[in-house]
Design an enzyme around this catalytic site. Structure first.
Site: not given
Ligand code: 9MR
Length: 347
Positions: A160, A201, A237, A266, A268
């Site tokens: 990101e 990513n 997402h 990722e 969903d």
């Molecule tokens: O799924 C993850 C969640 O449990 C955490 O609280 C969150 C914190 O920033 O991160 C989520 O995973 C993220 C991933 O690491 C990067 N892309 C976005 C995902 C969803 O927020």
């Protein structure tokens, strides 16, 4: 004689092109689907659930050929205090994956979120200066990648790094190290594990033209400088209240045409609750289209979902009133999305 020859040719052809038994039978599970498609099908892993929930563990290990630690490998998890490492959860995810013949995506080395407080505070109050920050980042990458050298198929090296306006994201990295931190991160990761595939990513990269343009620019620049970058990760997402990103396949091609491999990292598909049969059908269609996009690009090697079950999903915590984003419900019962994935075929 002629007939014998023809017979032989026919027999040879039959041998050379064996019709796979049950070619049209629906695969029993995602692991079988993955084998047939030649694309890894993966899931994020919640380390706490992995340790504590037998049914979660069983389904994870039965269904998936690839895993990503959802939080366990992030910086705040592995180095909560400076110099004090906690590898327990990350190691458990790796151990479980290796035991179950699952490949692993390391997530993630350089990000602006889930950094330990000692690091962000130090960078922001000036007690950690730029030179020290750079050496901290180098040490972080060498230590984590080095620990799992040979065990991680692919690393999300930078996550990101482009913001929603198409600029490099403001972060302690950009502020103190300048844009060169991206190339540095890839070089260090490559040094620590020369065989791991190294990815950039991001989210919304399936459709956001500003982000796509900037990310292409970054990749081209890294390639021109011979920086070891190997892959592009589309987080995937999505939400059914938005149109499906119809240009996604073309976008993926723009990156793979640069010689990168691709992964959907990722996936969903969330919805405004409550879930209804119509919404679940739309969700199933979105999932199927995403996997199809991967399958139809020969450089796309992995389709990972951001947790397979609605029991453990980040969505309800982040989007008020939304949820049901995964392919199995809270009881691990397959949803229409799961069945739809099983129908994806190579053309
Ligand atoms: O799924 C993850 C969640 O449990 C955490 O609280 C969150 C914190 O920033 O991160 C989520 O995973 C993220 C991933 O690491 C990067 N892309 C976005 C995902 C969803 O927020």
């Amino acid at each position: 004689m002629k007939r014998l020859l023809l017979g032989l040719v026919a027999a040879a052809l039959a041998l050379a092109v064996p019709l796979p038994a049950h070619a049209d039978r629906t695969p029993d599970d995602l692991r079988e689907l993955s084998r047939r498609l030649g694309v890894h099908v993966g899931s994020a892993v919640d380390a706490t659930a992995l340790a504590g929930e037998a049914d979660y563990r069983t389904v994870l290990n039965r269904e998936f050929t690839h895993v990503t630690a959802e939080n366990a490998m992030k910086w705040e998890s592995i180095e909560p205090q400076r110099g004090v490492y906690d590898w327990e959860a990350a190691d458990a995810v790796v151990r479980n994956a290796l035991r179950n013949r699952q490949k692993i995506r390391g997530h993630t080395l350089v990000w602006h979120n889930q950094l330990p407080a000692w690091l962000t505070e130090g960078a922001n109050d000036g007690s950690i200066g730029a030179a020290e920050l750079r050496s901290i980042l180098r040490k972080h990458i060498m230590t984590e990648v080095g620990r799992y050298r040979g065990k991680i198929r692919a690393w999300d090296v930078v996550n990101e790094v482009v913001d929603d306006s198409g600029n490099l994201r403001e972060s302690i990295w950009l502020a103190h190290l300048g844009p060169g931190y991206i190339a540095d991160a890839f070089r260090w990761a490559h040094q620590a594990d020369p065989r791991a595939k190294l990815y950039i990513n991001d989210y919304n990269l399936e459709w956001d033209t500003k982000k796509i343009g900037k990310t292409l620019e970054i990749v081209k620049d890294l390639k021109a400088k011979r920086v070891p970058i190997h892959g592009i990760g589309f987080q995937g997402h999505l939400g059914i209240q938005y149109d499906y990103p119809g240009d996604f396949a073309n976008v993926m091609r723009q990156f793979t045409d640069l010689g990168l491999e691709a992964a959907i990292t990722e996936a969903d598909v969330r919805m405004v609750m409550p879930a209804t049969p119509e919404k679940l059908a739309t969700q199933a269609d979105y999932y199927k289209r995403m996997l199809t996009t991967c399958v139809e690009n020969r450089r796309c090697v992995e389709f990972t979902i951001w947790s397979f079950t609605d029991r453990h999903s980040w969505v309800p915590d982040w989007f008020e009133g939304e949820g049901a984003a995964c392919v199995m419900d809270e009881n691990l019962t397959p949803k229409p999305a799961y069945e739809a994935l099983l129908t994806v075929r190579r053309r």
